[in-house]
Design an enzyme around this catalytic site. Sequence first.
Site, mmCIF file in Angstrom:
data_model
loop_
_atom_site.group_PDB
_atom_site.id
_atom_site.type_symbol
_atom_site.label_atom_id
_atom_site.label_comp_id
_atom_site.label_asym_id
_atom_site.label_seq_id
_atom_site.Cartn_x
_atom_site.Cartn_y
_atom_site.Cartn_z
ATOM 1 N N ASP A 308 -35.625 -43.727 45.829
ATOM 2 C CA ASP A 308 -36.406 -44.541 45.544
ATOM 3 C C ASP A 308 -35.949 -44.134 44.068
ATOM 4 O O ASP A 308 -35.279 -42.702 43.110
ATOM 5 C CB ASP A 308 -37.854 -43.984 44.815
ATOM 6 C CG ASP A 308 -38.803 -44.587 46.227
ATOM 7 O OD1 ASP A 308 -38.290 -45.320 46.487
ATOM 8 O OD2 ASP A 308 -39.811 -44.090 46.469
ATOM 9 N N ASP A 559 -42.561 -42.340 48.615
ATOM 10 C CA ASP A 559 -43.905 -41.366 48.414
ATOM 11 C C ASP A 559 -45.457 -42.612 48.320
ATOM 12 O O ASP A 559 -46.065 -42.260 48.979
ATOM 13 C CB ASP A 559 -43.542 -41.379 46.785
ATOM 14 C CG ASP A 559 -43.603 -42.652 46.027
ATOM 15 O OD1 ASP A 559 -44.001 -43.887 46.693
ATOM 16 O OD2 ASP A 559 -44.025 -42.201 44.884
ATOM 17 N N ASP A 563 -44.246 -46.983 52.141
ATOM 18 C CA ASP A 563 -43.371 -46.907 52.238
ATOM 19 C C ASP A 563 -43.569 -45.556 54.051
ATOM 20 O O ASP A 563 -42.496 -45.856 54.632
ATOM 21 C CB ASP A 563 -42.916 -45.542 51.672
ATOM 22 C CG ASP A 563 -42.687 -46.288 50.406
ATOM 23 O OD1 ASP A 563 -42.245 -47.437 49.976
ATOM 24 O OD2 ASP A 563 -42.479 -45.688 49.024
#
Length: 922
Positions: A308, A559, A563
């Site tokens: 990310d 997070d 996901d």
Amino acid sequence: MGLTITPNHETGLTSQEVEQLQKEWGLNHVAAKTTPEWKKILDRYLDWVSLIILISAIISAAVPVNGDHGWTSFVMLILELQFVVWMGYYSDRNAGDAVAELAALSAPMCHCLRNGKWGSLPVKELVPGDIIGLKGGDVIPADSKLIGEGEPLKIDESSLTGECLAVTRHPGQEILAGAVVVSGELDAMVTATGVNSFFGKTMALLAVPPERGHLQQVLNRVSIALALFAVAGCAIILGVLTGHYENPPGYSIVTVFVIFTSVVPIGMPVVTTTVLAVGAREMAREKAIVTRLSALEEMSGMEVLASDKTGTLTLNQLSLDKEDILNWGSHSKDDVLLYSCLSAKWENNDAIDKAVTNSLGDKKYVAGYKVIKFSPFNPVDKKTTAHTITPSGEKLITTKGAPQIIGDMLSDPVARQACADYIAERASRGLRSLGVARSDDDGQTWSLVGLISLLDPPRPDSGETIKLAQSMGVAVKMVTGDQFAIAVETCKRLGMGSTIMEGKTVMAGLKGGDEGKPDPILIQHCDESDGFAGVYPEHKHMIVSALQAKGRLVGMTGDGVNDAPALKKANVGIAVAGATSAAKGAADIILTREGISTIIIAIVRSRKIFRRLEMYIIYRMASSVLILGFFFFAILIFDFEIPTWILVLISMLNDASVIATSYDSVHSSDYPLHWNMTKDLAIAFSIATVGIIGTVLLVPFIRPDLWFEWPELSTEPALKTPPFNGVSTSGKESALIFLGLSGMVQLNIILTRNPSFWWHFSKKSAPRPSPILLVPVTSFLTGSTFMSVYWNGNIKPDGERYLFEGAGWHAVLLVWAYVFVFWVIADFFKVVISFVFVKADLIKDELKGQLDGKEKTPGWVRALDWPGETADQISDKIEACFDGMCSCFEKKEKEKFQRTSVVSEKEGEGQVHVHVEGEKQA
């Protein structure tokens, strides 16, 4: 009958009410069905290796040999059995305790109202009547009833009901524990907790399935191969021994069983669990919590890290530049700030809303506006919306969000173009853009208020950390929902390259594949890209699938609740700091410190763990083959026999010293590590072959009637009489063979820990051995030496047939010199074979990525790969059959679970969990 309470929705429960309710309902925890400790111990005693040891012990004591019973062998075998059982039990328990302690550090928390204050509370402390706050990404902690006003919740109940589509729940409706909030934000009142929840009773009946990771598959293959090898060799030895008419059947059976016990990898479970538990604690010190122990081994081979951007590669500390505000039309910059703040949350807000509200400073500037409905940000709409009443009493809808989303809502083409131009210009500077719009006709039409830019700078250590990862053979690919231009700029700042793939291209590539599989061209593009922009949650799953289809071992960070599928799909799922409960539940490793540097430290640690495991497996295979090979040829050729208690002693010392390898000093690796069982087998068999030749030739070397006269050995009476008197090996010969065999086996620990020569310590080979390893090895070698020198021949633990007598320093030192020569020869062959495989890997790396690379690969390289590929194919077929049986079992369990759930639902009707304001909540 439930406790009658009347919780206040504004203040929640008081501490006294909580204490009373916890006494009645207990903790909000469903304890899975676990195996009692006594049964775990009993199962270890009934393990096939334990049974072999037990049978060998019973036969040693029960079957007389020349009128004597082998009580010493019996006692030693029983001691070894206790060692195997209890060391294995405590290692497993300590590993489980380590995981439990680490998991407690990331125990699920919830947002709860008590004593008039909102705060974080461990989920297990909830009681019926508690008021909790729910938002997107939260796992519902207990059966609850939605209350208050706000946006309806979209809830994913697939883990409970099997329904793949999210359901919408409004205030007043019931929600179930374990479901995941996809979007929306509402408060709820807990109605049932723990085993009293809807699915609680049923879940309590289910046991946690045992983990069967990649490491376990490797260990199973090694154990089965050694066991089959031992069975074949011992069967031949048994036939030879029973064919000698002077050997009683009891002697043959005892000898074969003891040899078999020495060959099978008794200590393998103890060593592997100890290595992994030690690794998990090391990772915890680096703020990384391991939830699946075998993930430590899998992380060592990770080749791609899909990371990310926000919060991991960047600081996630957005700031708004007031000088950079673009106001549109008749609106001022202050209007842009005002309307953006109306569309933001002031409390419990995210980074964007915090940056926006901080720019206005004080909430008093929006005090005259009344927000009657607020829609928080979600990854699909990519905007926040607020329905407000202005100070003059007019209805106003304000929104802020991604400029392209806001631009699509506008009817003015000039304003839409302004949004596109603003994105492009700010993106070139690495800025995040937000559009602000308003509607005065209940959302029928929208007008642009202005555009603002936010800066999320890279972390100071991200650039260096990415370079370090690349130097370790891990390609870091940025994954972000931001626009293409922002992704390019951020990648450039981080030194990651500028080849960026957009999310819509990823989904387009899916259509070219078969049955939902990625297209081959997409697979290639994903592998070559430096990052991905405009990514939605479903794109992440496809990105992982594409990279895995390329043969990469993929790590994925995440997070959010969406996901979770990608984290589960990845070889190593990593939940970053601040992740939602859903993401943590799907992850193998949970980070508690922000940034990517912790992941790199975890990679270094995992590669050290791999080194320890590989060293142990090579050593275990080499020592097993050496012991079996020596007795096979020594018995067949020289009619050699050795006291069984000596063989048991060698096995016990071997198992005790090899446990120290779990704490040995090792280097990490500059490249991902993968299991190459062909290489490991070749190294193990080369060491074992040299050892077999050396120890077998040692038999005639120490027999004075074959080569030359040894002063210490020439007086042995056993050699002056024919071998058919029942004793074919003298006591001093037994002592010297014991020294040679135990010395070769123990020294191989030092040999297998270093891919280079045993004495060559460097960053590319291995560090110096740890004192924790050297102490037991040197102690056992010293003890074996003194036994071989000084043992009193009149002490015959297992009777007259089993002779053992000290041979004196002259003979012992000659044997040590002999052992050292063959040990050095084994070291030489080990280095040569390691070099051959390293050269083969370099050739394959050079040809990797070429379409005709396989055809260009030299024949000798393909020949090295053939045994491993063939073994993998056979193993995959066996595992496919096993998985098929497991699937049938899981299907039956799921049907049973659903039937039980229906029964629970029917039985639950009319039950009183807690009375709230006179209502009965079931």
